[in-house]
Design a protein around this motif. Structure first.
Motif, PDB file in Angstrom:
ATOM      1  N   TYR A  55      61.889  43.951  27.730  1.00  0.00           N
ATOM      2  CA  TYR A  55      60.878  43.183  27.879  1.00  0.00           C
ATOM      3  C   TYR A  55      60.468  42.683  29.259  1.00  0.00           C
ATOM      4  CZ  TYR A  55      57.634  39.015  26.793  1.00  0.00           C
ATOM      5  OH  TYR A  55      56.726  38.034  26.853  1.00  0.00           O
ATOM      6  N   LYS A  56      59.373  43.259  29.544  1.00  0.00           N
ATOM      7  CA  LYS A  56      58.791  42.702  30.980  1.00  0.00           C
ATOM      8  C   LYS A  56      59.905  42.953  32.045  1.00  0.00           C
ATOM      9  CE  LYS A  56      55.321  39.378  29.814  1.00  0.00           C
ATOM     10  NZ  LYS A  56      54.640  38.471  30.175  1.00  0.00           N
ATOM     11  N   GLN A 114      54.848  37.330  21.133  1.00  0.00           N
ATOM     12  CA  GLN A 114      54.368  38.167  22.307  1.00  0.00           C
ATOM     13  C   GLN A 114      55.670  39.082  22.590  1.00  0.00           C
ATOM     14  OE1 GLN A 114      51.571  37.767  24.092  1.00  0.00           O
ATOM     15  NE2 GLN A 114      52.234  39.655  25.235  1.00  0.00           N
ATOM     16  N   ASN A 148      57.074  48.324  32.184  1.00  0.00           N
ATOM     17  CA  ASN A 148      57.617  49.203  31.249  1.00  0.00           C
ATOM     18  C   ASN A 148      58.924  49.806  32.013  1.00  0.00           C
ATOM     19  OD1 ASN A 148      56.057  48.634  29.010  1.00  0.00           O
ATOM     20  ND2 ASN A 148      54.622  50.431  29.676  1.00  0.00           N
ATOM     21  N   ASP A 186      55.147  43.261  22.832  1.00  0.00           N
ATOM     22  CA  ASP A 186      55.485  43.844  24.131  1.00  0.00           C
ATOM     23  C   ASP A 186      56.986  44.597  24.438  1.00  0.00           C
ATOM     24  OD1 ASP A 186      52.935  43.092  24.709  1.00  0.00           O
ATOM     25  OD2 ASP A 186      53.363  41.323  25.895  1.00  0.00           O
TER      26      ASP A 186
END
Length: 119
Positions: free
Chosen positions: A66-67, A103, A25, A107
């Protein structure tokens, strides 16, 4: 007394672990999305302009994390494949990057709304 000291030590260790940020995060440190990505990136301006045509409906451009990477989503409810309009810094869609739309939406964290309007 030793038992209380052990218990206090264990609680301290557990509390310190709870304070560690999840790296997934964390905000990216390097990005091509600066102050005004729509104006600064020609490929993004072209995509947004396509949706700003009369009678094309509501439009929302959102910056996501994201990621640990930034992505920009160009959202229009009339689009049948919304994953085609989520891009990384280079203008590559998440489909080309083999990232599942489901996905991504599960996320990704919305960071900032860059544009919102109806056309």
């Amino acid at each position: 007394m030793k038992n209380y000291l052990r218990l206090a030590s264990l609680l301290f260790i557990f509390s310190m672990n709870a304070c560690i940020d999840d790296a997934s995060n964390a905000l990216p440190t390097d990005t091509c999305f600066k102050k005004d990505p729509i104006a600064e990136l020609p490929w993004l301006k072209t995509v947004v302009t396509q949706f700003q045509q009369p009678k094309s409906g509501p439009l929302k451009v959102v910056l996501y994390v994201y990621k640990s990477e930034y992505y920009i989503a160009v959202n229009n409810p009339l689009v049948s494949s919304p994953g085609s309009y989520i891009f990384n810094c280079k203008g590559e869609s998440i489909g080309k990057l083999n990232i599942s739309y489901n996905q991504f939406t599960a996320d990704a964290l919305a960071e900032k709304v860059l544009l919102e309007g109806t056309y």
